[in-house]
Design a protein around this motif. Structure first.
Motif, PDB file in Angstrom:
ATOM      1  N   LEU A 240     -17.783  13.104  27.298  1.00  0.00           N
ATOM      2  CA  LEU A 240     -18.088  13.110  28.730  1.00  0.00           C
ATOM      3  C   LEU A 240     -19.391  12.349  28.953  1.00  0.00           C
ATOM      4  N   PHE A 241     -19.273  11.175  29.590  1.00  0.00           N
ATOM      5  CA  PHE A 241     -20.482  10.412  29.879  1.00  0.00           C
ATOM      6  C   PHE A 241     -21.189  10.914  31.141  1.00  0.00           C
ATOM      7  N   GLY A 242     -20.436  11.460  32.079  1.00  0.00           N
ATOM      8  CA  GLY A 242     -21.048  11.955  33.299  1.00  0.00           C
ATOM      9  C   GLY A 242     -20.016  12.112  34.396  1.00  0.00           C
ATOM     10  N   LYS A 243     -20.480  12.609  35.546  1.00  0.00           N
ATOM     11  CA  LYS A 243     -19.572  12.891  36.661  1.00  0.00           C
ATOM     12  C   LYS A 243     -20.032  12.268  37.975  1.00  0.00           C
ATOM     13  N   LEU A 244     -20.901  11.264  37.903  1.00  0.00           N
ATOM     14  CA  LEU A 244     -21.340  10.616  39.134  1.00  0.00           C
ATOM     15  C   LEU A 244     -20.194   9.931  39.863  1.00  0.00           C
ATOM     16  N   SER A 245     -19.078   9.712  39.174  1.00  0.00           N
ATOM     17  CA  SER A 245     -17.925   9.126  39.858  1.00  0.00           C
ATOM     18  C   SER A 245     -17.324  10.093  40.869  1.00  0.00           C
ATOM     19  N   TYR A 246     -17.630  11.388  40.740  1.00  0.00           N
ATOM     20  CA  TYR A 246     -17.113  12.378  41.686  1.00  0.00           C
ATOM     21  C   TYR A 246     -17.914  12.407  42.997  1.00  0.00           C
ATOM     22  N   GLY A 247     -19.138  11.964  42.941  1.00  0.00           N
ATOM     23  CA  GLY A 247     -19.943  12.009  44.153  1.00  0.00           C
ATOM     24  C   GLY A 247     -21.379  11.629  43.870  1.00  0.00           C
ATOM     25  N   ALA A 248     -22.006  11.003  44.870  1.00  0.00           N
ATOM     26  CA  ALA A 248     -23.421  10.656  44.766  1.00  0.00           C
ATOM     27  C   ALA A 248     -24.244  11.751  45.420  1.00  0.00           C
ATOM     28  N   PRO A 249     -25.177  12.342  44.700  1.00  0.00           N
ATOM     29  CA  PRO A 249     -26.024  13.380  45.316  1.00  0.00           C
ATOM     30  C   PRO A 249     -26.818  12.819  46.491  1.00  0.00           C
ATOM     31  N   LEU A 250     -27.100  13.675  47.455  1.00  0.00           N
ATOM     32  CA  LEU A 250     -28.026  13.289  48.514  1.00  0.00           C
ATOM     33  C   LEU A 250     -29.338  12.828  47.886  1.00  0.00           C
ATOM     34  N   SER A 251     -29.785  13.572  46.888  1.00  0.00           N
ATOM     35  CA  SER A 251     -30.991  13.214  46.144  1.00  0.00           C
ATOM     36  C   SER A 251     -30.947  13.952  44.822  1.00  0.00           C
ATOM     37  N   TRP A 252     -31.744  13.486  43.896  1.00  0.00           N
ATOM     38  CA  TRP A 252     -31.868  14.227  42.650  1.00  0.00           C
ATOM     39  C   TRP A 252     -32.609  15.537  42.889  1.00  0.00           C
ATOM     40  N   VAL A 253     -33.641  15.466  43.732  1.00  0.00           N
ATOM     41  CA  VAL A 253     -34.393  16.678  44.080  1.00  0.00           C
ATOM     42  C   VAL A 253     -34.581  16.695  45.594  1.00  0.00           C
ATOM     43  N   ASN A 254     -34.186  17.787  46.225  1.00  0.00           N
ATOM     44  CA  ASN A 254     -34.406  17.927  47.659  1.00  0.00           C
ATOM     45  C   ASN A 254     -35.486  18.965  47.930  1.00  0.00           C
ATOM     46  N   VAL A 255     -36.384  18.594  48.809  1.00  0.00           N
ATOM     47  CA  VAL A 255     -37.441  19.482  49.278  1.00  0.00           C
ATOM     48  C   VAL A 255     -37.003  20.010  50.641  1.00  0.00           C
ATOM     49  N   GLY A 256     -36.489  21.220  50.661  1.00  0.00           N
ATOM     50  CA  GLY A 256     -35.992  21.811  51.896  1.00  0.00           C
ATOM     51  C   GLY A 256     -37.094  22.512  52.666  1.00  0.00           C
ATOM     52  N   ASN A 257     -36.708  23.552  53.383  1.00  0.00           N
ATOM     53  CA  ASN A 257     -37.678  24.270  54.218  1.00  0.00           C
ATOM     54  C   ASN A 257     -38.601  25.121  53.358  1.00  0.00           C
ATOM     55  N   ALA A 258     -39.869  25.045  53.650  1.00  0.00           N
ATOM     56  CA  ALA A 258     -40.867  25.829  52.916  1.00  0.00           C
ATOM     57  C   ALA A 258     -40.901  27.250  53.451  1.00  0.00           C
ATOM     58  N   ALA A 259     -41.104  28.192  52.541  1.00  0.00           N
ATOM     59  CA  ALA A 259     -41.196  29.598  52.923  1.00  0.00           C
ATOM     60  C   ALA A 259     -42.464  29.848  53.724  1.00  0.00           C
ATOM     61  N   ALA A 260     -42.413  30.864  54.553  1.00  0.00           N
ATOM     62  CA  ALA A 260     -43.604  31.254  55.312  1.00  0.00           C
ATOM     63  C   ALA A 260     -44.737  31.579  54.348  1.00  0.00           C
TER      64      ALA A 260
END
Length: 722
Positions: A240-260
């Protein structure tokens, strides 16, 4: 079978020795996954065994779970909430000496893996996380590989889901060929946690950008640290070389909403050091706090240093950074792409500093929108700077020493023997940059930096203090607000104490106190770049107020000798003077007070007046209505001359008799309100124009006038002869 043999070949010669090494470093209990029935053959469902082991750690109050060499299929979801049961848990595989490659390594090195032999194979499908852990102060996963199954679209909804954990660290782990192409999918997700990914590799793992899926997802996060980690589109396992053929991530790392934030954890900072991102993600890092609920706390800083990135070919941005108070990108390369919108795209950043940013290939644009307040670009290479930021500054220096960002780094290395922390690097660089071409200002800021470093500062510090009242007693419930480099609030406890922890020493802070109805001698104290912990005590005094007023009659004449009673939080009595005034002074603010006038001769309006939560001096007036009236009058002759000595009788609700004085006046006083009264004058040999006068339902003073005339008689008779 080949893979099993390869795993066996990489097993340590003495797994027990490995466990003993771990146990010596951990005072808690150490358990072995095999002791709970795990087989590790890649086919048997070892989810129940892992669940049993985590249950045992919970029962033991925490500790370490050792994962021997093997391929552990996790078909049954594993979930453990340690809240109230344990504070620290470690999942530890067999140690590998293969380090994570540096970000500037060649492709062969970047994609080789870490040589780990303790492997989990998530197989829970698109509905459940494979491993869910939460409710801890600290959680560590180290030396473990997580491997996807060939031809499976969704290995797990999330491979590792970490929630409500203060410090979660994924160290020297490999995530290989995993995919989650559904909404809510991720490979690693931290929720209401501080997540650190260190010395790891993500090889050929995929999520779907179409449903905003990122490989490492952070939601309601407290801190994010990605260090010495590689994200590539593929790996080198032959099956198994990888699964990027199934979909491209929005990003490798996402910084979402910060906690209060709170006083224990006042800062929200995401840092990336020594990271490689391949082109498979639509972005390497995305910052999308506005997409998540609840609304994000302020993200103080997103800090990037020594980043190497192959920017996507899908017309997107290498770094898509929105909703940040501060952004800092230093010593970073963005290239390779044949079709990129931009290397860096800033949206709504408060203050962005880009230094030694190199762009190449088709990724040669830097963008900033009009909601970005300030952008400074230093010694960077690009073809197109498209900045709508109202304050855009481009700096090109002749030497590294003139570069504020590199100058700060060099001073830290020289004085402290280490690189600056993210907050320190941003703060001091910004301080110098704000000087512009003012050489005196630059010199002063550099001197301030040297003085700070000479004090051997700690990276963070705490501000503690106590608030007392005028009697030197603890004052609870005081609002304590921190402003400046961080903004957060707390209240004093029952002992009048407060504290703020985890504040970067590179910063400027003001502590202000307030409490309703209190005045503080010094309401605020400030600290700028302290070397260590600081104390700020405050003294407050309860405000004092007055309630005053006047009592008058219906003719607005002052009423003296009226008793005015204060009740409620404090009791007191006052008596009106000749001017009708009264006053209660030195009343503790915040109390509830009722003012009531009283007199045997009057009723008062309005009814007793109440002042709740007294916060200012008050004025309260009353009008008195008499409880008694009088009936008087005058008896005169037809020439208006007063007739003395006339007897006047009072009858009806009360009886009495009086005599007119020398002027003909008479008076019946203190007659109860509402009675009916008749006055009847009498004088021998006189007659009156009215025999009597009546006052029914007496509601005001009555007055009767009588006119008297002498009684005229006749004498008549008959004279006869005798």
């Amino acid at each position: 079978m080949t893979t099993l043999a390869r795993a066996a070949e990489r097993s340590p010669k003495n797994p027990t020795a490995q466990k003993k090494k771990t146990s010596a470093a951990n005072t808690d209990v150490t358990l072995d996954l095999r002791d709970f029935g795990a087989v590790g053959d890649g086919e048997t469902d070892d989810g129940p065994a892992l669940q049993g082991a985590l249950d045992a750690l919970a029962a033991a109050g925490g500790g370490t779970l050792f994962v021997p060499a093997g391929r552990y299929a996790i078909s049954t979801p594993v979930s453990e909430d340690f809240t109230g049961l344990a504070s620290s848990v470690t999942i530890l595989g067999v140690e590998s000496d293969t380090p994570a490659p540096p970000p500037d390594a060649d492709g062969q090195t970047l994609t080789r893996g870490l040589g780990l032999v303790s492997e989990f194979y998530p197989q829970t499908g698109d509905q459940r996380a494979a491993i869910s852990v939460g409710g801890l102060q600290s959680f560590l996963v180290e030396h473990v590989a997580f491997v996807g199954t060939p031809d499976v679209l969704n290995d797990a909804l999330v491979t590792i889901y970490i929630h409500d954990t203060g410090g979660a660290t994924v160290r020297h782990c490999e995530f290989y060929g995993l995919s989650s192409i559904v909404e809510g999918g991720a490979i690693v997700e931290g929720v209401r946690s501080g997540l650190a990914v260190e010395q790891g590799v993500f090889l050929g793992s995929a999520t779907s950008g179409g449903v905003y899926g990122s490989v490492v997802q952070n939601v309601e996060w407290k801190s994010i640290k990605v260090t010495d980690t590689v994200f590539t589109d593929y790996g080198q396992r032959p099956e198994l070389f990888g699964k990027l053929s199934y979909g491209a991530p929005l990003s490798w790392v996402n910084v979402g909403n910060a906690a209060a934030t709170d006083n224990e954890n006042p800062r929200r900072e995401a840092t990336f050091r020594n990271v490689f991102f391949d082109e498979g993600g639509l972005s390497g890092i995305s910052s999308l706090p506005a997409r998540f609920q609840p609304p994000s706390a302020t993200i103080d800083l997103l800090y990037i240093t020594n980043l190497r990135m192959n920017v996507s070919n899908l017309g997107t941005s290498g770094l898509y950074l929105s909703g940040l108070r501060g952004a800092f990108v230093e010593n970073s390369f963005h290239g390779w792409s044949h079709n990129a919108d931009s290397a860096i795209n800033l949206i709504g950043a408060g203050n962005a500093i880009l230094d030694l940013v190199e762009t190449a290939a088709a990724a040669t644009r830097i963008r900033a929108d009009e909601t970005t307040a300030r952008l400074v670009v230093i010694n960077s290479t690009y073809e197109d700077l498209t900045s709508l930021a109202p304050d855009t500054v481009v700096v090109n220096t002749e030497s590294p020493d003139d570069d504020p960002v590199q100058y700060v780094r060099a001073r830290f290395q020289s004085a402290l023997g280490r690189d600056p922390e993210a907050a320190a690097h941003f703060y001091w660089s910004d301080q110098i940059l704000r000087c512009g071409d003012d050489a005196a200002c630059v010199a002063a800021r550099r001197a301030a930096l040297d003085a700070y470093l000479a004090a051997s500062p700690s990276p963070t510090f705490a501000i503690t203090g106590r608030v007392l009242d005028e009697n030197a007693e603890s004052l609870a419930g005081v609002a304590v607000a921190l402003s400046g480099s961080e903004s957060v609030a707390t209240e004093t406890d029952a002992d009048g104490q407060y504290h703020f922890a985890g504040l970067p020493t590179s910063g400027s802070y003001t502590v202000g106190v307030s409490k309703r109805h209190y005045t503080f001698d010094t309401p605020s104290q400030s600290f700028t770049t302290p070397a260590g912990d600081r104390s700020a005590d405050f003294a407050g005094a309860l405000d004092r107020r007055a309630i005053s007023g006047v009592v008058v009659d219906q003719s607005n004449h002052p009423l003296a000798s009226v008793t005015v009673t204060l009740s409620g939080s404090q009791d007191a009595t006052a008596t009106t003077g000749p001017d009708g005034l009264y006053s209660f002074t030195d009343l503790p603010a915040g109390g509830d007070y009722t003012v009531t006038p009283s007199s045997e001769r009057y009723t008062f309006a309005p009814a007793p007046q109440t002042f709740s939560d007294l916060s200012a001096d008050q004025w309260s007036s009353f009008m008195g209505t008499p409880l008694f009236h009088s009936v008087g009058g005058r008896v005169s002759d037809i020439n208006n001359g007063g007739i003395a000595g006339v007897t006047v009788a009072l009858s009806g609700s009360r009886t009495a008799t009086t005599t007119t004085d020398a002027s003909g006046n008479f008076l019946f006083a203190d007659l109860p309100l509402g009675g009916s009264y008749t006055v009847t004058p009498s004088l021998r040999f006189y007659v009156f124009d009215s025999a009597s006068k009546t006052f029914n339902n007496l509601s005001a003073d009555g007055y009767a006038v009588f006119v008297v005339t002498p009684a005229l008689h006749s004498i008549a008779g008959r004279i006869t002869e005798h």
